[in-house]
Design a protein around this motif. Structure first.
Motif, PDB file in Angstrom:
ATOM      1  N   GLY A 180       0.637  -1.217  -0.168  1.00  9.45           N
ATOM      2  CA  GLY A 180       0.134  -0.018   0.034  1.00  9.45           C
ATOM      3  C   GLY A 180       0.831   1.393   0.034  1.00  9.45           C
ATOM      4  N   ASP A 181       0.093   2.309  -0.306  1.00  9.74           N
ATOM      5  CA  ASP A 181       0.902   3.665  -0.436  1.00  9.74           C
ATOM      6  C   ASP A 181       1.913   3.967   1.054  1.00  9.74           C
ATOM      7  N   VAL A 182       1.194   3.613   2.060  1.00 10.25           N
ATOM      8  CA  VAL A 182       2.063   3.873   3.246  1.00 10.25           C
ATOM      9  C   VAL A 182       3.475   3.120   3.536  1.00 10.25           C
ATOM     10  N   GLN A 241       4.919   1.678   0.786  1.00  4.47           N
ATOM     11  CA  GLN A 241       5.745   2.273  -0.141  1.00  4.47           C
ATOM     12  C   GLN A 241       6.585   3.341   0.432  1.00  4.47           C
ATOM     13  N   GLU A 242       6.041   4.392   1.000  1.00  3.14           N
ATOM     14  CA  GLU A 242       6.613   5.364   1.669  1.00  3.14           C
ATOM     15  C   GLU A 242       7.710   4.910   2.397  1.00  3.14           C
ATOM     16  N   LYS A 261      10.587   3.651   0.646  1.00  2.00           N
ATOM     17  CA  LYS A 261      11.642   4.983   0.144  1.00  2.00           C
ATOM     18  C   LYS A 261      12.292   5.643   1.065  1.00  2.00           C
ATOM     19  N   ASP A 281      -0.194  -3.083   4.027  1.00  2.00           N
ATOM     20  CA  ASP A 281       0.284  -1.614   4.147  1.00  2.00           C
ATOM     21  C   ASP A 281       0.325  -1.523   5.720  1.00  2.00           C
TER      22      ASP A 281
END
Length: 207
Positions: free
Chosen positions: A37-39, A41-42, A45, A82
């Motif tokens: 999920g987006d979180v 993936q962050e 990074k 996520d």
């Protein structure tokens, strides 16, 4: 070599989740797969940015990451994942990958990371510690700010785990890596010609 263990919170409780990270010559890409999920993936990074900022300390040249692709995959790709809890787990795996430094196999962890290396609290601590206990984990690294959550943990569970509280990445590294291992700059083992990728297993988390 390079195995790192994290814990996920699922609808039926905590669970151990393993993933994989592969590093190979390329163009500086970060590839994330496994329905992250987006979180999450962050978090991946942020882990990469932290390691890049500490390149000198890890024996890497400044342009190393411009010539290297990193692929992080969390198995069971049919299941979406996520949450920020995977931060320190992905970070430990990434450090292991770029330094070829082994990780202790009996250590589990959870925690969110910041770009400056702080470890932030996360949720689901009781479920995660119960899962770590069931999986035979001996040492569990927990954000220091989650210490208050230990009051909810049964005494027999706490006594079976060596719980380490961490405020920063340096402490996480101290608890996870084999002390006698030597850091080997990745330039000495990864040629930027076609070569079989180095694969490192890493845990993915949710929650």
């Amino acid at each position: 070599m390079g195995v790192s263990t994290g814990v996920a919170v699922t609808p039926v409780g905590g669970d151990i989740v393993l993933g994989e990270a592969t590093i190979y010559s390329g163009e500086g890409k970060l590839i994330l797969t496994g329905q992250l999920g987006d979180v999450m993936q962050e978090s991946a990074k942020a882990a990469l940015s932290y390691v890049e900022s500490k390149a000198d300390e890890f024996g890497l040249t400044k342009d190393f990451f411009k010539k290297t692709d990193i692929h992080i995959h969390v198995p069971e790709g049919a299941i979406p994942k996520d949450g920020p809890s995977a931060g320190i787990t992905m970070l430990v795996a990434l450090i292991s990958a770029v330094t070829k430094k082994p990780v202790k196999r009996d250590v589990g962890m959870t925690g969110e990371i910041t770009l400056r290396g702080r470890i932030l609290p996360v949720g689901g601590i009781k479920s995660k510690l119960l899962a770590a206990h069931r999986a035979g984990i001996k040492t569990f690294v927990l954000p220091a700010k989650n210490e208050k959550d230990l009051t909810e943990i049964p005494r027999e569970i706490k006594s079976s785990l060596d719980i380490k509280l961490a405020d920063n990445v340096d402490e996480v590294i101290q608890y996870n890596f084999v002390e006698t291992a030597k850091v080997t700059p990745l330039e000495s083992r990864v040629s930027h010609r076609k070569k079989k990728p180095v694969t490192v297993q890493v845990s993915g988390l949710s929650g």
